[in-house]
Structures are given as C-alpha cells and as structure tokens.
Scaffold this motif. Structure first.
Motif, short mmCIF file in Angstrom:
data_model
loop_
_atom_site.label_atom_id
_atom_site.label_comp_id
_atom_site.label_asym_id
_atom_site.label_seq_id
_atom_site.Cartn_x
_atom_site.Cartn_y
_atom_site.Cartn_z
N TRP A 86 -63.05 7.81 -27.35
CA TRP A 86 -62.33 6.61 -26.90
C TRP A 86 -61.42 6.12 -28.02
CZ3 TRP A 86 -63.33 1.15 -28.10
CH2 TRP A 86 -62.67 0.26 -27.23
N GLU A 118 -60.49 6.96 -22.40
CA GLU A 118 -61.78 7.58 -22.66
C GLU A 118 -61.77 9.00 -22.12
OE1 GLU A 118 -66.53 6.80 -21.65
OE2 GLU A 118 -65.09 5.12 -21.69
N PRO A 141 -64.67 4.50 -14.44
CA PRO A 141 -64.08 3.18 -14.17
C PRO A 141 -62.66 3.25 -13.62
CG PRO A 141 -64.18 3.58 -16.52
CD PRO A 141 -64.94 4.68 -15.87
N HIS A 142 -61.92 4.33 -13.87
CA HIS A 142 -60.55 4.46 -13.39
C HIS A 142 -60.29 5.91 -12.99
CE1 HIS A 142 -59.37 0.38 -14.50
NE2 HIS A 142 -60.01 0.56 -15.65
N TRP A 199 -65.15 1.28 -9.19
CA TRP A 199 -65.05 2.51 -9.94
C TRP A 199 -64.69 3.66 -9.00
CZ3 TRP A 199 -68.46 3.78 -14.67
CH2 TRP A 199 -68.45 2.70 -15.57
N SER A 203 -59.70 3.20 -19.96
CA SER A 203 -60.85 2.31 -20.13
C SER A 203 -60.57 1.37 -21.30
CB SER A 203 -62.12 3.11 -20.39
OG SER A 203 -63.23 2.26 -20.55
N ASP A 204 -60.82 0.07 -21.09
CA ASP A 204 -60.60 -0.91 -22.14
C ASP A 204 -61.86 -1.18 -22.95
OD1 ASP A 204 -62.08 -2.17 -20.23
OD2 ASP A 204 -60.72 -3.87 -19.95
N ARG A 205 -62.91 -0.41 -22.70
CA ARG A 205 -64.16 -0.53 -23.45
C ARG A 205 -64.84 0.82 -23.49
NH1 ARG A 205 -68.47 -1.90 -19.47
NH2 ARG A 205 -67.51 -1.72 -17.41
N GLU A 228 -72.83 0.23 -23.29
CA GLU A 228 -71.59 -0.23 -23.91
C GLU A 228 -71.82 -0.25 -25.42
OE1 GLU A 228 -69.53 -3.60 -22.37
OE2 GLU A 228 -70.56 -3.46 -20.43
#
Length: 362
Positions: A41, A46, A68-69, A178, A207-209, A294
């Motif tokens: 990441w 990611e 997630p995306h 998702w 992904s932002d995380r 996370e």
C-alpha cells in the motif's frame, strides 16, 4: 505489504482462508494446505499477491475475495514469497550452558548436545460483472454486488457454488459497497483433481487505508494462524486483535530492495526502501473474528528481529567444561593435601627443653 500464511484443513463445501473463502461443490473436498498473500500500500493503491497450495478430490473450486474498490487482476511472481521469507528469517545464535542436562553425558546423552500459511448480467440485475478474463489456470471474474443473495445466484449460474452461510458473512462488505474477485481454480489437465501450488495472482485496487480482509475467516471450523508482513514507510501495527490473541511482532526493520538481490520485491515496491514489519497472530476461535485488519504506523520505528538460540554444552578441547572443572578442582585439592603431608614430614622435630634438677634441700 502484508503476507499471510495460513494452514488449512479438508473442506466441503466451503472454507475460509485468510482474506477470502474457498468454495467447492457438495460432492467434493479440497484442502488449503497454505495460503500466502503479499499486500502492499502506497497511501492510495493497495495490491495483493496471493498464492494457494491445495489438494483434494475436487475437479475445480472457486475462491472469493472482497475488495473495497474495483480491482485489476494479473499473474504474480512466486519469487516474492521466497524473498520475504529470506528477509524475515530468524537469526540463530549459539549460547552455552555449564552444567549437564538430561540429554548430556552422564545423565543420558553421548556428550554432543544442541537445543533444538465475461458475460454481462441481464439488465437491472443487482450484480454487475465489471470484468472477466483467463489468467493461466484461473478464470477470474470481477464483480460489483448490492445484495449477497444476488451474488450467490450469479455465482451459481456461472459455475461457482456458494454456501448459504457465506452470503451472511458477505453482508458487511455489501453494506460497505465493496466489490468481489471470484476466481475459478481448475487443474491444467482435464480429468485430474485440484492439487499442488498454484500460480500467484496479483490484485490492485484503490484504497485510502491499509486493510486486510478477515471477516470471512470467521467461517473457518479450525483455529487459524496468520502471519502479516507489512511493507510501508514506517513500522506498522494492527489497530486491534479483531477477536484473536494479541498480535506479536517477529521482525521489524528497514529494507532497501535495490541494494539486495530481491528483484520480485523491488517490482512491488518500485525499487524504493520500505520498513518491513512481520506480525504473527493466532485465532483459537475463528467465529469470534469481528472485523478486518486495519494497520497504522507506530510511534517509533524500533527495529526488531527474532533470535533463535541453539543451546550447547560448554566444552574445552572437546571435553565438558564442568568435568574438567571438577577434575581440576579434585587435582588441586589432592595436590594441596599432598603438600601439607610432605611439609609435615619434612618439618624438623624440636627437642624438648633440658630438665633442670633443683639442688638438694639442706
């Protein structure tokens, strides 16, 4: 970068393995002996490189993974996992002990001692097929679903049999909107069963995380062991235990793949130095898993490496030091006693004083 290694057991018709779930038909069985996943990441994108080792009597199987995306999928490089294992391998150091143990002579040993895881849908369907492709032995479908039951129906229509309880486990991902990557696993030769180590797949998505999907692992019927290898700008740690035992760090240190012969790792990191953190965690009761992993940066980039000690009996010139010490002590005592005896024998005898005779009385 996360790497998960999980040992599996024989399953029919579904098994939770790391960040996904394995599905077979009701008349087949398959065992996931090992799942290895490397996750990187950079703050925006990611990527996961996943490899499965399987065995059983199933002619094919399906592997489902939530993301997630929208994800792109391609074949990965198996050398990546060898490089990561080499980097994080424990250091072996030798340490000595003085007194003999049970395995040593004369208590029982011989004197030598050492301690020893593309067809589109019908109009209006709640499941959208955003891509389907053939990658080596894999038939990969990328899906967007708004309803777990609709996803189950689509998978069945396309040859992926989905157990009822998996639809319930997928609901949190559907609520978060998702998407899914569905991979059909099949042997290269027709008529044979699914077995062996498969080619790795590489997934990329926005992904932002830094998140590692773990919710589906709650479907596992046996305890799960997870090894996470995190490659980031700093030392990383999970935000919580998510239903397992407290995570433990087995390695932490900065790695520069450009200065080492780690070509596969360099391809993942873009030849940039990263901080590698290896985290181990055990889930004795997978049904207690309550979320995804996370990860966040720790306050300090403290290095750490696991040290495995090899205990060895201390010897001098091939002989146990304790035996030589006792023999030396015995010789010293004997020598001291001998010197005392000799000294006493050589000491001259002092004659008695002369006897004084008093004069006679008058």
């Amino acid at each position: 970068m996360l790497v998960s290694l999980q040992a599996g057991s024989l399953i029919a018709p579904a098994y939770a393995c790391g960040c996904g779930a394995m599905v077979v038909n009701r008349n087949s069985q398959v065992a996931v002996d090992r799942e290895t996943s490397a996750v990187g990441w950079d703050g925006r994108t990611e990527q996961i490189v996943m490899q499965l080792s399987v065995r059983g009597n199933a002619p094919d199987a399906a592997w489902i993974m939530p993301v997630p995306h929208r994800a792109t999928v391609e074949l990965g490089d198996a050398e990546l996992f060898d490089e990561l294992r080499a980097i994080t391998a424990p250091v072996t150091e030798e340490r000595h002990y003085f007194w003999p143990r049970d395995e040593d002579w004369p208590l029982g040993g011989s004197g030598n001692s050492a301690g020893d895881s593309a067809a589109g849908p019908k109009a209006g369907a709640p499941v959208d097929v955003v891509g389907r492709e053939r990658l080596g032995p894999f038939d990969v479908a990328r899906l967007a679903a708004t309803d777990p039951e609709a996803l189950e129906s689509w998978l069945k229509e396309n040859g992926f049999e989905l157990p009822d309880r998996l639809a319930t486990a997928l609901r949190p991902y559907v609520e978060q909107k998702w998407e899914y990557v569905a991979v059909r696993l099949a042997p290269e030769q027709r008529g044979s069963t699914l077995s062996g180590t498969l080619d790795p797949l590489r997934l990329r998505f926005a992904s932002d995380r830094l998140v590692y999907p773990m919710r589906l692992s709650k479907l596992a019927a046996t305890p799960q062991s997870l090894d996470l290898y995190v490659l980031a700008g700093h030392r990383m740690e999970p935000r919580g235990a998510i239903g397992g035992r407290p995570p433990k760090v087995s390695f932490a240190g900065r790695v520069d793949p450009a200065n080492e012969p780690y070509e596969a790792l360099a391809a993942v990191t873009g030849d940039k130095p990263v901080f590698l953190t290896a985290i181990d965690q055990y889930f004795p009761s997978p049904e207690r898993i309550d979320g995804d992993h996370e990860l966040r940066a720790t306050a300090e980039d403290t290095p750490y490496r696991t040290v495995v000690y090899r205990d060895t009996l201390l010897t001098w010139a091939g002989l146990p030091a304790w035996l030589l010490t006792l023999l030396g002590g015995a010789v010293a005592v004997a020598s001291a006693l001998l010197l005392v005896v000799r000294a006493r024998r050589r000491r001259p005898v002092t004659p008695p004083p002369p006897v004084f005779t008093p004069p006679p009385l008058r």
